[in-house]
Design an enzyme around this catalytic site. Structure first.
Site, short mmCIF file in Angstrom:
data_model
loop_
_atom_site.label_atom_id
_atom_site.label_comp_id
_atom_site.label_asym_id
_atom_site.label_seq_id
_atom_site.Cartn_x
_atom_site.Cartn_y
_atom_site.Cartn_z
N ASP A 440 0.85 -1.19 0.00
CA ASP A 440 0.00 0.00 0.00
C ASP A 440 0.88 1.24 0.00
O ASP A 440 2.00 1.21 0.51
CB ASP A 440 -0.93 0.02 1.22
CG ASP A 440 -2.20 0.82 0.96
OD1 ASP A 440 -3.29 0.20 0.90
OD2 ASP A 440 -2.11 2.05 0.80
N ASP A 460 4.74 2.41 -3.63
CA ASP A 460 4.03 3.17 -4.65
C ASP A 460 3.99 2.30 -5.90
O ASP A 460 5.00 2.11 -6.58
CB ASP A 460 4.77 4.49 -4.91
CG ASP A 460 4.05 5.34 -5.96
OD1 ASP A 460 3.16 4.80 -6.67
OD2 ASP A 460 4.38 6.54 -6.06
N TYR A 554 -12.45 6.39 -14.25
CA TYR A 554 -12.56 5.17 -13.44
C TYR A 554 -13.11 4.03 -14.28
O TYR A 554 -12.53 2.94 -14.34
CB TYR A 554 -13.45 5.45 -12.22
CG TYR A 554 -13.59 4.27 -11.30
CD1 TYR A 554 -12.57 3.94 -10.42
CD2 TYR A 554 -14.75 3.50 -11.31
CE1 TYR A 554 -12.70 2.85 -9.57
CE2 TYR A 554 -14.89 2.42 -10.47
CZ TYR A 554 -13.87 2.09 -9.59
OH TYR A 554 -14.00 1.02 -8.76
#
Ligand code: ZN
Length: 657
Positions: A440, A460, A554
């Protein structure tokens, strides 16, 4: 070795059993005395039974408890008279002994007493402490060990020659101890095994243990055999991820089940693995019978995998060939592997087991090096190892395994693991027995769960070097990768195409699509080496089959990932990798759904927030956990013959149905 007894602390533990708990924890605090469940302690008390009669009871450490964390209920209550009668028998097979240990308990729900319970019973002292102290083992397992023990302790200890732990040891102890015990006796040395001390108080017995073990440490120090830390050395390049994963696959094939492999490449392990006399030192037996059971024997490994496979087969055949009336061990694979470049690899069916094996072997390295300095390492004799490995109680464990978690011995990686669906996936996979690596951007990911089955790495995903480094760490910790859950994603609040800036579009594509592509590409070489086949679950979205206005970036990114999943299914089938997608909708307990986004979407559909949350055919709320459980099941046996599929988890959506 420091005596950690504190009268102030001890006062908080009332009664004999309380004192027993306190000093057992003190012993457990020092890994050079007892490691993970090793060692055992007891106290003899008088308890009143249901008839109102007083009974002498031995409270002895129960199996499954660790001295470092033991509580009063971890001490099994055994009728003392029954145990001392058992010690007088000529013979008692170990399986029968295990039955008797359960039968003589005053509380049938207590844990089974330690296999060394009879020995504790026949020692006529209230408190008895037993450890497998590293310093003492270094002395007893050196050339001339018995004379050295005499030199250190004189007549203050009774020495018991090596026999296998269990009834034989208790029987021999019951015979020899009364003969050799004098008023000067402070302890008992069990050759190649450990130390026993006793006393009328917990403090006395504990104090004797610390004092006697300290004398062994000082003896080693006087002979330049105590400090054995290696000089700093050049570790060399880290082994390739695929090399380790390929090794794990070969090893798992030998075991007949997926296993975890943890790499230990610190100076101690590398220096030991690079010793020119490694073959002689490591191919002798382990340090104590406890170590035999948990570390088995140690094959050496060359870098060449073909040579390893060959050597491994020879190792396996050697066991099968042994002329013995007993059946060959099901589980005869090595637990520790040493390689000059890889260091020490510890093998376990669970992360806990691999971690224990690694720690035991680190202590074994120290013990072996000290014995070498002192006068020459002498492990247990060959026939003794055979006895312990084929010990009835150990065989019983092999023959009667408990229910096995579905992902035991497997490694799963979850992206976006710090919260929401990713966090729930971590739980679902751990509960099915997998070792889990969570990635994460949020640094909190490292601390969401304790080890050893969980490893959280801040990463990342849009930076390829960080992804590579994270995979290196995952493979070093667990040995490979079997299951990938692609979950990380971002959802910028509702925004029409006309308002959507190029930078935001690219950012969404970068995280949701590009990073997923890189992760799939980098994980593929590992997934194809998964012992039971690789599996990937892609967390898609309802927006793939039924896009919503105001979510252009998205929806487009998720649709593209979905297409990527379908291509991967086509390409990776021959590698025995399954990849499927699930399309959740309206999962509100995730970071994506801020109050603003929730209110904006509800307004868009002309609904209250409450009505919006259950706006589906089944009128149910969908939670992160529902999605995570489906993701885990998609990777499990239920979907063993399914790849390239898309499964909705949305309570039923009219536009999807
Ligand atoms: Zn022991």
């Amino acid at each position: 070795m420091r005596n950690l007894w504190s009268s102030a602390e001890a006062a908080a533990f009332p009664g004999d059993l309380g004192q027993r708990v306190y000093s057992s924890r003190l012993l457990g605090r020092d890994p050079s005395l007892v490691l993970h469940g090793g060692g055992n302690t007891s106290v003899k008390t008088v308890e009143r039974n249901v008839f109102g009669e007083e009974e002498r009871v031995l409270r002895v450490k129960g199996s499954g408890w660790d001295l470092a964390t033991i509580e009063a209920r971890g001490f099994s209550p055994c009728r003392l008279a029954h145990l001392t009668r058992l010690a007088a028998l000529e013979e008692l097979p170990d399986l029968r002994m295990a039955q008797e240990l359960r039968a003589c308990m005053t509380d049938p729900s207590a844990p089974t007493a330690s296999v060394e319970a009879i020995l504790h019973a026949v020692l006529p002292a209230r408190f008895v402490d037993h450890t497998h102290a590293d310093a003492l083992i270094s002395v007893t397992n050196t050339d001339g060990g018995l004379e050295r023990v005499r030199e250190i302790y004189g007549e203050r200890v009774v020495v018991i020659p090596y026999v296998m732990p269990g009834f034989k040891l208790a029987r021999l102890f019951a015979e020899l101890f009364p003969k050799h015990c004098t008023p000067a006796t402070e302890g008992i040395v069990l050759m190649n095994h450990g130390m026993i001390t006793f006393g009328s108080s917990a403090e006395e017995s504990y104090g004797r243990m610390i004092a006697l073990v300290t004398e062994a440490e000082e003896y080693l120090a006087r002979r330049g055999a105590w400090g054995v830390a290696p000089a700093p050395l050049e570790a060399g390049p880290r082994p390739g991820r695929q090399d380790i994963a390929a090794f794990r696959k070969a090893l798992s094939a030998g075991l007949g089940a997926a296993a975890l492999v943890s790499s230990n490449r610190d100076d101690t392990c590398l220096a030991f693995a690079r010793r020119p006399d490694l073959a002689r030192l490591s191919q002798q037996a382990p340090a104590t019978p406890d170590h035999v059971i948990r570390t088995k024997r140690v094959p050496l490994l060359g870098r060449d995998l073909a040579a390893f496979r060959d050597g491994y087969r020879r190792y396996f055949d050697a066991w099968a060939d042994r002329s013995s009336p007993r059946p060959a061990m099901v589980d005869a694979a090595p637990r520790v592997v040493l390689d000059p470049e890889w260091g020490m690899l510890a093998v376990g069916r669970t992360a806990q087991e691999a971690s224990i094996v690694g720690e035991i072997y680190r202590h074994t390295i120290d013990i072996v090096l000290r014995s070498e300095r002192l006068g020459g390492w002498r492990g247990l004799a060959e026939e003794h190892i055979f006895d312990v490995e084929y010990w009835d109680l150990e065989q019983a464990k092999v023959r009667r395994p408990g229910p096995r978690p579905v992902f035991q011995g497997e490694v799963a990686l979850v992206t976006g693991a710090a919260s929401g669906i990713g966090r729930a996936c971590v739980d679902s996979l751990l509960s099915r027995g997998a070792a889990v690596v969570g990635l994460d951007l949020n640094p909190d990911v490292a601390g969401i769960l304790p080890g050893p089955a969980y490893l959280g790495i801040e990463c990342d995903l849009t930076k390829e070097d960080q992804v590579g480094a994270a995979l290196d760490r995952a493979v070093a910790a667990f040995g490979g990768l079997d299951i990938l859950i692609l979950n990380a994603g971002i959802f910028p609040g509702g925004m029409k195409i006309g308002e959507l800036g190029t930078d935001l579009w690219r950012k969404v594509m970068g995280v949701n699509l590009d990073a997923s592509f890189v992760m799939l590409r980098e994980c593929h070489p590992l997934l194809r080496l998964a012992p039971l086949g690789g599996r990937v679950a892609v967390i898609g979205s309802k927006n793939v089959p039924a896009p919503g206005p105001g979510a252009a970036a998205y929806s487009a990114s998720k649709a593209a990932v979905n297409q990527l999943m379908r291509v991967a299914a086509l390409e990776w089938g021959p590698d025995n990798i399954r990849i499927n997608a699930l399309h959740p909708n309206m999962v509100f307990d995730t970071a994506l759904w801020t109050t603003e986004v929730l209110e904006s979407r509800a307004r868009h559909y002309g609904l209250s927030v409450e009505a919006y949350k259950t706006n589906n055919l089944l009128k149910v709320e969908v939670h992160s956990r529902d999605v995570a459980e489906l993701a885990a099941e998609l990777c499990g046996p239920l979907f063993a013959k399914t790849t390239g599929a898309q499964v909705p988890v949305d309570g039923g959506n009219e536009r999807v149905v």
